[in-house]
Design an enzyme around this catalytic site. Structure first.
Site, PDB file in Angstrom:
ATOM      1  N   CYS A   2       7.542   3.237  -6.184  1.00  0.00           N
ATOM      2  CA  CYS A   2       6.935   4.516  -6.428  1.00  0.00           C
ATOM      3  C   CYS A   2       5.405   4.175  -7.572  1.00  0.00           C
ATOM      4  O   CYS A   2       5.538   3.276  -8.235  1.00  0.00           O
ATOM      5  CB  CYS A   2       7.512   5.628  -6.936  1.00  0.00           C
ATOM      6  SG  CYS A   2       9.211   5.922  -6.057  1.00  0.00           S
ATOM      7  N   ARG A  27       1.511   2.377  -3.598  1.00  0.00           N
ATOM      8  CA  ARG A  27       2.892   1.860  -4.059  1.00  0.00           C
ATOM      9  C   ARG A  27       3.876   2.722  -3.374  1.00  0.00           C
ATOM     10  O   ARG A  27       4.977   2.630  -3.361  1.00  0.00           O
ATOM     11  CB  ARG A  27       3.157   2.157  -5.369  1.00  0.00           C
ATOM     12  CG  ARG A  27       2.121   1.229  -6.353  1.00  0.00           C
ATOM     13  CD  ARG A  27       2.457   1.474  -8.030  1.00  0.00           C
ATOM     14  NE  ARG A  27       3.529   1.218  -8.293  1.00  0.00           N
ATOM     15  CZ  ARG A  27       3.821  -0.021  -8.504  1.00  0.00           C
ATOM     16  NH1 ARG A  27       3.136  -0.895  -8.593  1.00  0.00           N
ATOM     17  NH2 ARG A  27       5.083  -0.350  -9.026  1.00  0.00           N
ATOM     18  N   TRP A  75       8.011   6.514  -2.740  1.00  0.00           N
ATOM     19  CA  TRP A  75       8.506   5.704  -1.523  1.00  0.00           C
ATOM     20  C   TRP A  75       9.752   5.758  -1.666  1.00  0.00           C
ATOM     21  O   TRP A  75      10.579   5.175  -2.519  1.00  0.00           O
ATOM     22  CB  TRP A  75       8.071   4.321  -1.925  1.00  0.00           C
ATOM     23  CG  TRP A  75       8.252   3.266  -0.593  1.00  0.00           C
ATOM     24  CD1 TRP A  75       7.640   3.300   0.684  1.00  0.00           C
ATOM     25  CD2 TRP A  75       9.553   2.668  -0.340  1.00  0.00           C
ATOM     26  NE1 TRP A  75       8.289   2.480   1.693  1.00  0.00           N
ATOM     27  CE2 TRP A  75       9.545   2.001   1.003  1.00  0.00           C
ATOM     28  CE3 TRP A  75      10.622   2.291  -1.165  1.00  0.00           C
ATOM     29  CZ2 TRP A  75      10.391   1.170   1.396  1.00  0.00           C
ATOM     30  CZ3 TRP A  75      11.626   1.548  -0.587  1.00  0.00           C
ATOM     31  CH2 TRP A  75      11.325   0.845   0.684  1.00  0.00           C
ATOM     32  N   ASN A 101      10.192   5.439 -11.280  1.00  0.00           N
ATOM     33  CA  ASN A 101       9.912   4.243 -10.227  1.00  0.00           C
ATOM     34  C   ASN A 101      11.018   3.255 -10.482  1.00  0.00           C
ATOM     35  O   ASN A 101      11.234   2.803 -11.403  1.00  0.00           O
ATOM     36  CB  ASN A 101       8.605   3.642 -10.288  1.00  0.00           C
ATOM     37  CG  ASN A 101       8.586   2.313  -9.837  1.00  0.00           C
ATOM     38  OD1 ASN A 101       9.128   2.329  -8.523  1.00  0.00           O
ATOM     39  ND2 ASN A 101       7.776   1.193 -10.123  1.00  0.00           N
ATOM     40  N   GLY A 102      11.776   3.066  -9.436  1.00  0.00           N
ATOM     41  CA  GLY A 102      13.032   2.038  -9.610  1.00  0.00           C
ATOM     42  C   GLY A 102      14.238   2.555  -9.061  1.00  0.00           C
ATOM     43  O   GLY A 102      14.078   3.642  -8.168  1.00  0.00           O
ATOM     44  N   GLU A 488       1.577 -14.826  10.577  1.00  0.00           N
ATOM     45  CA  GLU A 488       0.918 -13.965   9.767  1.00  0.00           C
ATOM     46  C   GLU A 488      -0.011 -13.132  10.670  1.00  0.00           C
ATOM     47  O   GLU A 488      -0.103 -12.138  10.468  1.00  0.00           O
ATOM     48  CB  GLU A 488      -0.098 -14.674   8.905  1.00  0.00           C
ATOM     49  CG  GLU A 488      -1.075 -13.928   7.897  1.00  0.00           C
ATOM     50  CD  GLU A 488      -0.150 -12.933   6.841  1.00  0.00           C
ATOM     51  OE1 GLU A 488       1.042 -13.180   6.954  1.00  0.00           O
ATOM     52  OE2 GLU A 488      -0.958 -12.119   6.466  1.00  0.00           O
ATOM     53  N   LYS A 492       0.603  -8.983  10.721  1.00  0.00           N
ATOM     54  CA  LYS A 492      -0.529  -8.068  10.495  1.00  0.00           C
ATOM     55  C   LYS A 492      -0.621  -7.055  11.606  1.00  0.00           C
ATOM     56  O   LYS A 492      -0.647  -5.636  11.262  1.00  0.00           O
ATOM     57  CB  LYS A 492      -1.864  -8.736  10.390  1.00  0.00           C
ATOM     58  CG  LYS A 492      -2.228  -9.495   9.125  1.00  0.00           C
ATOM     59  CD  LYS A 492      -2.312  -8.875   7.734  1.00  0.00           C
ATOM     60  CE  LYS A 492      -1.083  -8.518   7.089  1.00  0.00           C
ATOM     61  NZ  LYS A 492      -0.783  -9.425   6.176  1.00  0.00           N
ATOM     62  N   GLU A 495       2.533  -4.784  11.272  1.00  0.00           N
ATOM     63  CA  GLU A 495       2.741  -3.582  10.347  1.00  0.00           C
ATOM     64  C   GLU A 495       1.761  -2.667  10.313  1.00  0.00           C
ATOM     65  O   GLU A 495       2.063  -1.443   9.855  1.00  0.00           O
ATOM     66  CB  GLU A 495       2.839  -4.337   8.970  1.00  0.00           C
ATOM     67  CG  GLU A 495       1.673  -4.854   8.376  1.00  0.00           C
ATOM     68  CD  GLU A 495       1.607  -5.921   7.091  1.00  0.00           C
ATOM     69  OE1 GLU A 495       2.648  -5.182   6.502  1.00  0.00           O
ATOM     70  OE2 GLU A 495       1.070  -6.917   6.970  1.00  0.00           O
ATOM     71  N   HIS A 511      11.876 -22.459  24.800  1.00  0.00           N
ATOM     72  CA  HIS A 511      13.257 -22.301  24.599  1.00  0.00           C
ATOM     73  C   HIS A 511      13.651 -20.703  24.549  1.00  0.00           C
ATOM     74  O   HIS A 511      14.784 -20.573  23.987  1.00  0.00           O
ATOM     75  CB  HIS A 511      13.455 -22.933  23.395  1.00  0.00           C
ATOM     76  CG  HIS A 511      13.311 -24.417  23.427  1.00  0.00           C
ATOM     77  ND1 HIS A 511      13.834 -25.263  24.242  1.00  0.00           N
ATOM     78  CD2 HIS A 511      12.316 -25.246  22.695  1.00  0.00           C
ATOM     79  CE1 HIS A 511      13.352 -26.545  23.957  1.00  0.00           C
ATOM     80  NE2 HIS A 511      12.497 -26.622  23.149  1.00  0.00           N
ATOM     81  N   LYS A 611       3.139  -1.248  -0.706  1.00  0.00           N
ATOM     82  CA  LYS A 611       2.269  -2.529  -1.569  1.00  0.00           C
ATOM     83  C   LYS A 611       3.331  -3.282  -2.467  1.00  0.00           C
ATOM     84  O   LYS A 611       3.500  -4.386  -2.293  1.00  0.00           O
ATOM     85  CB  LYS A 611       1.176  -2.139  -2.207  1.00  0.00           C
ATOM     86  CG  LYS A 611       0.312  -3.078  -2.427  1.00  0.00           C
ATOM     87  CD  LYS A 611      -0.457  -3.705  -1.517  1.00  0.00           C
ATOM     88  CE  LYS A 611      -1.228  -4.819  -1.772  1.00  0.00           C
ATOM     89  NZ  LYS A 611      -1.623  -5.652  -0.548  1.00  0.00           N
TER      90      LYS A 611
HETATM   91  C1  F6R Z   1       2.201  -7.875   4.265  1.00  0.00           C
HETATM   92  C2  F6R Z   1       2.622  -7.610   2.984  1.00  0.00           C
HETATM   93  C3  F6R Z   1       3.882  -8.151   2.437  1.00  0.00           C
HETATM   94  C4  F6R Z   1       3.820  -8.641   1.089  1.00  0.00           C
HETATM   95  C5  F6R Z   1       5.087  -8.999   0.514  1.00  0.00           C
HETATM   96  C6  F6R Z   1       5.285  -9.705  -0.681  1.00  0.00           C
HETATM   97  O1  F6R Z   1       0.912  -7.565   4.591  1.00  0.00           O
HETATM   98  O2  F6R Z   1       1.679  -7.454   2.260  1.00  0.00           O
HETATM   99  O3  F6R Z   1       4.586  -8.712   3.329  1.00  0.00           O
HETATM  100  O4  F6R Z   1       3.286  -9.803   1.072  1.00  0.00           O
HETATM  101  O5  F6R Z   1       5.943  -7.658   0.400  1.00  0.00           O
HETATM  102  O6  F6R Z   1       4.506  -9.118  -1.803  1.00  0.00           O
HETATM  103  P1  F6R Z   1       3.991  -9.931  -2.786  1.00  0.00           P
HETATM  104  O7  F6R Z   1       3.274 -11.135  -2.350  1.00  0.00           O
HETATM  105  O8  F6R Z   1       3.363  -8.815  -3.837  1.00  0.00           O
HETATM  106  O9  F6R Z   1       5.343 -10.355  -3.470  1.00  0.00           O
END
Ligand code: F6R
Length: 616
Positions: A2, A27, A75, A101-102, A488, A492, A495, A511, A611
């Protein structure tokens, strides 16, 4: 994960609290709230399920008055995102308000004890035990000292927290503390501020203080900040961070969304990262805390990361093994943490890759590696983040704030950062001469211009996005380091567009995943002009034979791919195969964004995600 903010000073608090929450919304964004206290000791709060924009509307009609306050964007972990579960939470007397937050791991036990003592709870959250515990301490051993009450209450907590606390009985006093969740504070002429990260503070100061775990800061309206440790001793020299970017870096600046802005910022981010890295010792990487001799003796590298950063790890493995010829294992932090036996050598180096520097799984894994005696090197974007503070050395990728939840510029900058590490290792252990290292470095310096060219071709991604209309699923394929580009690209797409996207090394398709393919099924094939080109082209043929619509990501001039694919996302030729993943991914970032926008989704704030993943 959060966002927490707090302010005490000479201005009305609610406006900055709301602005701060807006900045921290990446966040978490399922509910939000603020609480202010007036100089006469009236607490006034507004909170609701939904985004900060909804809270702002409600706050404007409620007009909470007070120059000291706290705010939260949530969150959800414990309890659904409802008005009642939104923070702030109050104690039974309604005098003490808390944002958190936590996760409080022992909240059920504490709640039972508090209920047995007559406390009544109004929410399903773990957080609500905290104001009740503070109230017990305030009325009891802390005798009206808010910092002491917070210290007493947090001594009973297990888990992680960043807390901001106000109390109607001491208007103007804001107490904040942390354990495992990030929190920074700042002193300015118009008051003192607290926030989960530096971004909301960039508009008011360029100098912030980092709290250590269990430190308690008391902020007062004159801007003073008094920090004490767990035992109540004054902390004289807290860690300071200078914000080296402009507040406008965290603003849209004319772009329609942060994802678009951050995708476009990649060339400049890579230029910044590479600048000044070639020096008289080859690659300059002073951030490493290992001597040349120690680097030369590294015989194993373990890379720890999650999500997009894990994908960087896979590419880093290719670079380190190819250039420095040191074996590399790449581990998902969440898996590594529960692997009972993990073998390291006496000269194993650990590299943690984390944009935020706050990912709980990654931090736990890094601590475990340190405990095993490994030197820990962090590649991160966030100044003063926990990963940076706890590692032996840190490379800041300097990509600037990444606000969109889906990581884009941090992906490529972390990749290039890991290439610098690979070259440094290669030079130290003698696998490359200085001239060879210099040649590879010069190849890397071409990345920004190639990225600019790919960005100028965004119309190709927009056009290809149409092939995803009315589809529910897609397959991404690639080989060697571009199987990672496929992973990757698929991440993208899923998500932000909520389309199911599966990624496979192209040779593995036969396979199992090939069973998915039927008429008009979209397949994205990453097929550069590299040593496995012909093999990947064969996989494209196999897809076409089963009715797939193939979107190629290919090198300019590739006639074979042009003939086979419905759309091609073209990439200029690159000097080294390892450069292709860094530039081709831009097409897949843009493709995902166009598909998501076509479907009407908010690309910056995808559902269920946040994030900074500060929970296990
Ligand atoms: C995907 C994304 C997440 C982060 C993951 C790790 O677009 O952003 O998969 O890569 O949560 O986050 P960090 O790099 O902050 O440890």
């Amino acid at each position: 994960m959060c966002g927490v903010v707090g302010y005490t000073g000479t201005k009305q608090a609610s406006e900055w609290l709301l602005d701060g929450l807006q900045t921290l919304e990446y966040r978490g964004y399922d509910s939000a709230g603020i609480q202010v206290v007036s100089s006469s000791g009236n607490l006034h709060g507004v909170k609701c399920a939904g985004r900060v924009a909804t809270l702002r509307e409600r706050a404007h009609s409620a007009n909470p008055v007070g120059t000291c306050g706290i705010g939260h964007t949530r969150w959800a972990t414990h309890g659904a995102p409802t008005d009642g579960n939104a923070h702030p939470h109050l104690d039974g007397s309604g005098r003490i308000a808390v944002v958190h937050n936590g996760i409080i791991e022992n909240y059920q036990k504490l709640k039972r004890e508090l209920m047995a003592a007559g406390h009544t709870f109004l929410s399903d959250t773990d957080t609500e035990v905290i104001p009740h515990l503070i109230q017990e301490a305030w009325d009891g051993p802390a005798k009206g000292d808010l910092a002491a009450a917070v210290r007493n209450a947090t001594d009973r907590l297990e888990g992680s927290w960043a807390l901001a606390v106000i109390c109607a009985d001491c208007p103007g006093t804001l107490v904040v503390t942390r354990n495992g969740s990030p929190l920074v504070v700042a002193s300015t002429p118009d008051g003192a501020y607290a926030a989960s990260d530096v971004m909301p503070l960039a508009s008011v100061t360029s100098h912030v203080l980092q709290l250590n775990d269990r430190d308690i800061a008391t902020l007062t309206p004159d801007g003073a900040i008094r920090i004490t440790d767990r035992d109540g001793r004054v902390v004289d020299h807290p860690t300071a961070i200078d914000i080296d970017w402009d507040a406008s870096a965290a603003k849209l600046g004319g772009y329609s969304d942060f994802m678009a802005k951050e995708i476009s910022e990649q060339p400049e981010a890579i230029e910044r990262l590479l600048s000044g890295r070639l020096g008289k010792h080859g690659i300059e990487l002073d951030e490493l805390s290992l001597t040349r001799e120690e680097l030369a003796s590294v015989d194993k590298v373990v890379i720890i990361a999650c999500g997009t950063s894990y994908h960087v790890g896979l590419i880093a493995k290719a670079a380190i093994e190819r250039w420095a010829r040191v074996p590399v294992s790449v581990e998902y932090a969440s898996e590594f943490n529960y692997t009972e036996e993990y073998l390291v050598t006496d000269h194993t180096m650990c590299v943690v890759i984390t944009q935020s520097g706050e990912t709980a799984d990654t931090l736990t894994a890094a601590r475990r590696m340190k405990g095993m005696g490994c030197n820990v090197f962090a590649i991160t974007n966030v100044l003063g983040s926990t990963a940076a503070r706890e590692s032996d050395g840190t490379l800041y990728i300097q990509a600037g704030p990444e606000v969109a939840v889906a990581s884009t510029k941090a992906y490529t900058a972390q990749m290039v950062g890991s290439y610098l590490l690979a070259l440094r290792l290669a030079l130290a252990n003698g696998n490359m001469s200085r001239d060879e290292v210099e040649k590879h470095y010069r190849d890397l310096t071409q990345i920004p211009d190639i990225m600019r060219e790919v960005l100028a071709r965004r119309w190709q991604d927009k056009q290809a996005a149409r092939l995803f209309r009315n589809q529910r699923s897609a397959l991404f394929l690639g080989r060697n380091c571009n199987s990672t580009t496929a992973y990757e690209g698929a991440l993208k797409l899923k998500e932000i567009s909520y389309l199911h996207a599966e990624a496979y090394p192209a040779g593995e398709m036969k396979h199992g995943p090939i069973a998915l393919i039927e008429g008009s099924f979209p397949v994205v094939a990453v097929v550069p002009a590299d040593h496995v080109h012909d093999k990947t082209v064969s996989n494209i043929q196999e897809c076409l034979a089963r009715g797939a619509v193939v979107i190629g990501v290919a090198t300019d001039g590739d006639e074979r791919v042009a003939k086979l694919c419905s759309e091609v996302l073209w990439v200029p030729p690159v000097a080294d195969e390892l450069i292709f993943p860094a530039v081709a991914i831009i097409h897949l970032q843009l493709l995902a964004r166009y598909v998501a926008r076509d479907r009407g989704y908010d690309v910056d704030k995808p559902r269920n995600l946040a994030k900074s993943v500060t929970v296990e």
